[in-house]
Each structure stands twice: as structure tokens, then as C-alpha cells.
Write a protein that holds these residues in place. Structure first.
Motif, PDB file in Angstrom:
ATOM      1  N   SER A  29      72.587  31.458  30.358  1.00 30.49           N
ATOM      2  CA  SER A  29      72.849  32.784  30.911  1.00 30.49           C
ATOM      3  C   SER A  29      71.530  33.466  31.280  1.00 30.49           C
ATOM      4  CB  SER A  29      73.600  33.628  29.870  1.00 30.49           C
ATOM      5  OG  SER A  29      73.637  34.971  30.266  1.00 30.49           O
ATOM      6  N   ASN A  30      71.595  34.400  32.204  1.00 35.81           N
ATOM      7  CA  ASN A  30      70.403  35.179  32.565  1.00 35.81           C
ATOM      8  C   ASN A  30      69.970  36.114  31.448  1.00 35.81           C
ATOM      9  OD1 ASN A  30      69.370  34.607  35.241  1.00 35.81           O
ATOM     10  ND2 ASN A  30      71.389  35.206  35.977  1.00 35.81           N
ATOM     11  N   ILE A  31      70.920  36.541  30.624  1.00 39.16           N
ATOM     12  CA  ILE A  31      70.638  37.500  29.556  1.00 39.16           C
ATOM     13  C   ILE A  31      70.588  36.760  28.220  1.00 39.16           C
ATOM     14  CG2 ILE A  31      71.452  39.567  28.368  1.00 39.16           C
ATOM     15  CD1 ILE A  31      72.903  40.253  31.044  1.00 39.16           C
ATOM     16  N   PRO A  32      69.447  36.846  27.511  1.00 38.20           N
ATOM     17  CA  PRO A  32      69.364  36.138  26.230  1.00 38.20           C
ATOM     18  C   PRO A  32      70.252  36.781  25.172  1.00 38.20           C
ATOM     19  CG  PRO A  32      67.361  37.412  26.624  1.00 38.20           C
ATOM     20  CD  PRO A  32      68.202  37.530  27.858  1.00 38.20           C
ATOM     21  N   LEU A  33      70.719  35.947  24.256  1.00 34.62           N
ATOM     22  CA  LEU A  33      71.463  36.409  23.092  1.00 34.62           C
ATOM     23  C   LEU A  33      70.469  36.582  21.947  1.00 34.62           C
ATOM     24  CD1 LEU A  33      74.461  33.906  23.459  1.00 34.62           C
ATOM     25  CD2 LEU A  33      74.353  36.288  24.231  1.00 34.62           C
ATOM     26  N   THR A  34      70.963  36.747  20.735  1.00 38.64           N
ATOM     27  CA  THR A  34      70.079  36.834  19.573  1.00 38.64           C
ATOM     28  C   THR A  34      70.544  35.870  18.492  1.00 38.64           C
ATOM     29  OG1 THR A  34      71.348  38.681  18.628  1.00 38.64           O
ATOM     30  CG2 THR A  34      69.441  39.247  19.998  1.00 38.64           C
ATOM     31  N   CYS A  35      69.623  35.554  17.590  1.00 40.00           N
ATOM     32  CA  CYS A  35      69.923  34.649  16.474  1.00 40.00           C
ATOM     33  C   CYS A  35      69.019  35.026  15.300  1.00 40.00           C
ATOM     34  CB  CYS A  35      69.715  33.195  16.887  1.00 40.00           C
ATOM     35  SG  CYS A  35      68.016  32.805  17.347  1.00 40.00           S
ATOM     36  N   ASP A  36      69.240  34.393  14.149  1.00 37.90           N
ATOM     37  CA  ASP A  36      68.470  34.722  12.953  1.00 37.90           C
ATOM     38  C   ASP A  36      67.411  33.685  12.594  1.00 37.90           C
ATOM     39  OD1 ASP A  36      69.636  37.193  12.442  1.00 37.90           O
ATOM     40  OD2 ASP A  36      71.309  36.299  11.337  1.00 37.90           O
ATOM     41  N   GLU A  37      67.312  32.593  13.344  1.00 40.52           N
ATOM     42  CA  GLU A  37      66.310  31.566  13.073  1.00 40.52           C
ATOM     43  C   GLU A  37      65.584  31.220  14.365  1.00 40.52           C
ATOM     44  OE1 GLU A  37      67.968  28.102  11.131  1.00 40.52           O
ATOM     45  OE2 GLU A  37      69.519  29.357  10.203  1.00 40.52           O
ATOM     46  N   PHE A  38      64.276  30.978  14.259  1.00 40.16           N
ATOM     47  CA  PHE A  38      63.521  30.579  15.445  1.00 40.16           C
ATOM     48  C   PHE A  38      63.018  29.147  15.307  1.00 40.16           C
ATOM     49  CE2 PHE A  38      60.185  32.113  12.638  1.00 40.16           C
ATOM     50  CZ  PHE A  38      59.118  31.263  12.893  1.00 40.16           C
ATOM     51  N   GLU A  39      62.879  28.476  16.442  1.00 35.45           N
ATOM     52  CA  GLU A  39      62.326  27.130  16.476  1.00 35.45           C
ATOM     53  C   GLU A  39      60.992  27.113  17.225  1.00 35.45           C
ATOM     54  OE1 GLU A  39      63.480  22.697  18.181  1.00 35.45           O
ATOM     55  OE2 GLU A  39      65.070  24.125  17.770  1.00 35.45           O
ATOM     56  N   PHE A  40      60.829  28.048  18.160  1.00 32.85           N
ATOM     57  CA  PHE A  40      59.629  28.105  18.986  1.00 32.85           C
ATOM     58  C   PHE A  40      58.893  29.422  18.718  1.00 32.85           C
ATOM     59  CE2 PHE A  40      62.931  25.715  21.181  1.00 32.85           C
ATOM     60  CZ  PHE A  40      62.286  24.522  21.496  1.00 32.85           C
ATOM     61  N   ASP A  41      57.569  29.379  18.826  1.00 39.15           N
ATOM     62  CA  ASP A  41      56.757  30.587  18.645  1.00 39.15           C
ATOM     63  C   ASP A  41      55.532  30.464  19.548  1.00 39.15           C
ATOM     64  OD1 ASP A  41      55.489  32.887  17.841  1.00 39.15           O
ATOM     65  OD2 ASP A  41      55.009  32.189  15.824  1.00 39.15           O
ATOM     66  N   ASN A  42      55.728  30.746  20.834  1.00 37.20           N
ATOM     67  CA  ASN A  42      54.655  30.607  21.803  1.00 37.20           C
ATOM     68  C   ASN A  42      55.064  31.259  23.132  1.00 37.20           C
ATOM     69  OD1 ASN A  42      56.576  28.737  22.702  1.00 37.20           O
ATOM     70  ND2 ASN A  42      55.534  27.050  21.706  1.00 37.20           N
ATOM     71  N   SER A  43      54.232  31.090  24.136  1.00 34.84           N
ATOM     72  CA  SER A  43      54.578  31.523  25.492  1.00 34.84           C
ATOM     73  C   SER A  43      55.255  30.344  26.190  1.00 34.84           C
ATOM     74  CB  SER A  43      53.324  31.925  26.261  1.00 34.84           C
ATOM     75  OG  SER A  43      52.743  33.066  25.692  1.00 34.84           O
ATOM     76  N   SER A  44      56.486  30.568  26.643  1.00 34.96           N
ATOM     77  CA  SER A  44      57.261  29.459  27.207  1.00 34.96           C
ATOM     78  C   SER A  44      57.995  29.854  28.474  1.00 34.96           C
ATOM     79  CB  SER A  44      58.289  28.958  26.189  1.00 34.96           C
ATOM     80  OG  SER A  44      57.654  28.424  25.054  1.00 34.96           O
ATOM     81  N   ILE A  45      58.229  28.834  29.286  1.00 30.92           N
ATOM     82  CA  ILE A  45      59.104  28.956  30.444  1.00 30.92           C
ATOM     83  C   ILE A  45      60.412  28.304  30.041  1.00 30.92           C
ATOM     84  CG2 ILE A  45      59.483  28.269  32.840  1.00 30.92           C
ATOM     85  CD1 ILE A  45      55.980  28.223  31.743  1.00 30.92           C
ATOM     86  N   LEU A  46      61.525  28.980  30.324  1.00 28.89           N
ATOM     87  CA  LEU A  46      62.842  28.478  29.929  1.00 28.89           C
ATOM     88  C   LEU A  46      63.675  28.267  31.188  1.00 28.89           C
ATOM     89  CD1 LEU A  46      62.210  31.153  27.692  1.00 28.89           C
ATOM     90  CD2 LEU A  46      63.406  29.337  26.505  1.00 28.89           C
ATOM     91  N   ILE A  47      64.184  27.060  31.343  1.00 29.91           N
ATOM     92  CA  ILE A  47      64.952  26.715  32.534  1.00 29.91           C
ATOM     93  C   ILE A  47      66.362  26.322  32.109  1.00 29.91           C
ATOM     94  CG2 ILE A  47      65.128  25.167  34.519  1.00 29.91           C
ATOM     95  CD1 ILE A  47      62.060  24.822  34.331  1.00 29.91           C
ATOM     96  N   ALA A  48      67.353  27.012  32.693  1.00 29.37           N
ATOM     97  CA  ALA A  48      68.757  26.700  32.409  1.00 29.37           C
ATOM     98  C   ALA A  48      69.115  25.388  33.078  1.00 29.37           C
ATOM     99  CB  ALA A  48      69.649  27.826  32.914  1.00 29.37           C
ATOM    100  N   GLY A  49      69.564  24.432  32.292  1.00 31.31           N
ATOM    101  CA  GLY A  49      69.878  23.104  32.817  1.00 31.31           C
ATOM    102  C   GLY A  49      71.209  23.021  33.526  1.00 31.31           C
ATOM    103  N   ASN A  50      72.060  24.025  33.342  1.00 29.65           N
ATOM    104  CA  ASN A  50      73.321  24.082  34.095  1.00 29.65           C
ATOM    105  C   ASN A  50      73.635  25.556  34.356  1.00 29.65           C
ATOM    106  OD1 ASN A  50      74.240  24.941  31.576  1.00 29.65           O
ATOM    107  ND2 ASN A  50      75.440  23.109  31.174  1.00 29.65           N
ATOM    108  N   GLY A  51      74.797  25.819  34.912  1.00 26.53           N
ATOM    109  CA  GLY A  51      75.111  27.198  35.276  1.00 26.53           C
ATOM    110  C   GLY A  51      74.418  27.574  36.567  1.00 26.53           C
ATOM    111  N   ASP A  52      73.675  28.699  36.548  1.00 31.53           N
ATOM    112  CA  ASP A  52      73.026  29.134  37.784  1.00 31.53           C
ATOM    113  C   ASP A  52      71.566  28.703  37.874  1.00 31.53           C
ATOM    114  OD1 ASP A  52      71.773  30.826  36.041  1.00 31.53           O
ATOM    115  OD2 ASP A  52      72.363  32.680  37.041  1.00 31.53           O
ATOM    116  N   PHE A  53      71.119  27.815  36.981  1.00 26.70           N
ATOM    117  CA  PHE A  53      69.771  27.244  37.030  1.00 26.70           C
ATOM    118  C   PHE A  53      68.674  28.315  37.049  1.00 26.70           C
ATOM    119  CE2 PHE A  53      72.044  23.885  39.770  1.00 26.70           C
ATOM    120  CZ  PHE A  53      72.503  23.211  38.663  1.00 26.70           C
ATOM    121  N   ASN A  54      68.782  29.322  36.198  1.00 26.35           N
ATOM    122  CA  ASN A  54      67.770  30.380  36.200  1.00 26.35           C
ATOM    123  C   ASN A  54      66.503  29.954  35.461  1.00 26.35           C
ATOM    124  OD1 ASN A  54      67.944  31.393  33.272  1.00 26.35           O
ATOM    125  ND2 ASN A  54      70.079  31.452  33.926  1.00 26.35           N
ATOM    126  N   VAL A  55      65.412  30.670  35.748  1.00 22.65           N
ATOM    127  CA  VAL A  55      64.115  30.431  35.119  1.00 22.65           C
ATOM    128  C   VAL A  55      63.669  31.736  34.465  1.00 22.65           C
ATOM    129  CG1 VAL A  55      61.717  29.746  35.487  1.00 22.65           C
ATOM    130  CG2 VAL A  55      63.518  28.729  36.890  1.00 22.65           C
TER     131      VAL A  55
END
Length: 197
Positions: free
Chosen positions: A64-90
């Protein structure tokens, strides 16, 4: 107001990138052509859509274009996130977060952060345009790995991109904080727990 400022900053960022690529085509800028996989290891999130929680502590990026929230993190850095399906947003994000299993996470060195974001944005937009009406339903890891990136020899160009992208992220953080305060204060105002003189 911050959203309006960010729209302007995004316009400046995209125009600067387009200007650079136009000058590359005219051989006015020196540098090297490469692909995304030579700059960064491409990972995917591990979580399913049910991983999200309301009012979680960390961002949870899905397709989705709008991020959700969660209680655990896996990443802690500056990242580019690409949707692999749906509308292919960056998207781009700096901080602690988690990602859905069909979301590609690219965490380059700070030097190439904005440049890789822009390269991905333009390539995925092109991919999305060319896939309209066809049977393309998802982006593969090899599609991401082969995203072309031009690295200019002039470090000032990279620095300008990074400054603009970091300003956008700073404004996004401030917007998130203001939204949190609004959501905390508004119910108190509504039920009379807090008043405004």
C-alpha cells in the motif's frame, strides 16, 4: 503546510534528477553506469499482512502507499521500499521499521540513498506504465537488481539529492509527531479533560 513544502521539495528533487539525466544523455556529466545490485543487497520483508497493529510503535511497509504500524522492527536504516505487487509504488524511510513479504527493501550507503531512490522511482514508474493492460502482476527480485543507476563523478550532485530527501523525511517525522499530538489531544478536548483559554 509541511505537505505543501514536501511537494515542492519532491518537485525540486525530481527536476534535479531529470536535469542530470538529460545532461548525461548529452555527455555533459561524467560518471559511471551501473545497476542496483552492485550498490546494495536487495532483501524482502518477512511478515504477512496480519503483522500490523493499530497504534504500533514502528512503521510497517506493505504494498500500500500508506504504511501501517507494528510493534517489532527488523530494519533500522535509510531504505528504499518497493511494492512487489499492487500499484508498484516506491517509498523511502529512515529509522526502525518492518516490511511485508512482497516488499523489497534496499538499504544503500548514505552516499547513494537519494540517487538509488530516484533511479528506482523512475524505473518502477516506467515499469508500471508499460505493464498497464498486460498480464504483469508483480515485480521480481531480478527486476529490482537490474534497475539502472548512473553515478555522477561530481559528489555535489549526490549531496544535493540527499539534502532534499533528508529534508522531506524531517518534515514527515514532524508531521507524524503533530498527528500523534492531535490524536491524543482531540479526544481530551471533546470530553472536557482539556480546555483552550
Amino acid at each position: 503546510i509541511l505537505n505543501i513544502i514536501n511537494d515542492n521539495l519532491y518537485s525540486q528533487l525530481k527536476l534535479s534528477y531529470e536535469n542530470m539525466m538529460s545532461n548525461v544523455a548529452k555527455n555533459k556529466i561524467n560518471g559511471q553506469h551501473t545497476i542496483a545490485k552492485s550498490l546494495v543487497e536487495i532483501k524482502t520483508g518477512k511478515q504477512d499482512a496480519n503483522f500490523s497493529v493499530d497504534n504500533g510503535k514502528y512503521k510497517f511497509f506493505t504494498c500500500s502507499n500508506i504504511p501501517l504500524t507494528c510493534d517489532e522492527f527488523e530494519f533500522d536504516n535509510s531504505s528504499i521500499l518497493i511494492a512487489g505487487n499492487g500499484d508498484f509504488n516506491v517509498k523511502h524511510y529512515t529509522g526502525k521499521f518492518n516490511a511485508y513479504q512482497r516488499t523489497y527493501v534496499l538499504s544503500p550507503s548514505d552516499e547513494y540513498y537519494a540517487l538509488l531512490y530516484l533511479s528506482c522511482l523512475y524505473r518502477i514508474n516506467s515499469f508500471r506504465s508499460s505493464s498497464t493492460g498486460s498480464i504483469v502482476k508483480f515485480i521480481t527480485k531480478s527486476d529490482i537488481e537490474s534497475i539502472p543507476v548512473f553515478i555522477p563523478d561530481d559528489e555535489n550532485i549526490l549531496s544535493k539529492f540527499n539534502i532534499l530527501l533528508k529534508l522531506i523525511e524531517k518534515n514527515n517525522i514532524e508531521n507524524d509527531e503533530l498527528s500523534y499530538l492531535r490524536d491524543w489531544l482531540l479526544p481530551m478536548l471533546m470530553n472536557g479533560q482539556a480546555t483552550i483559554e
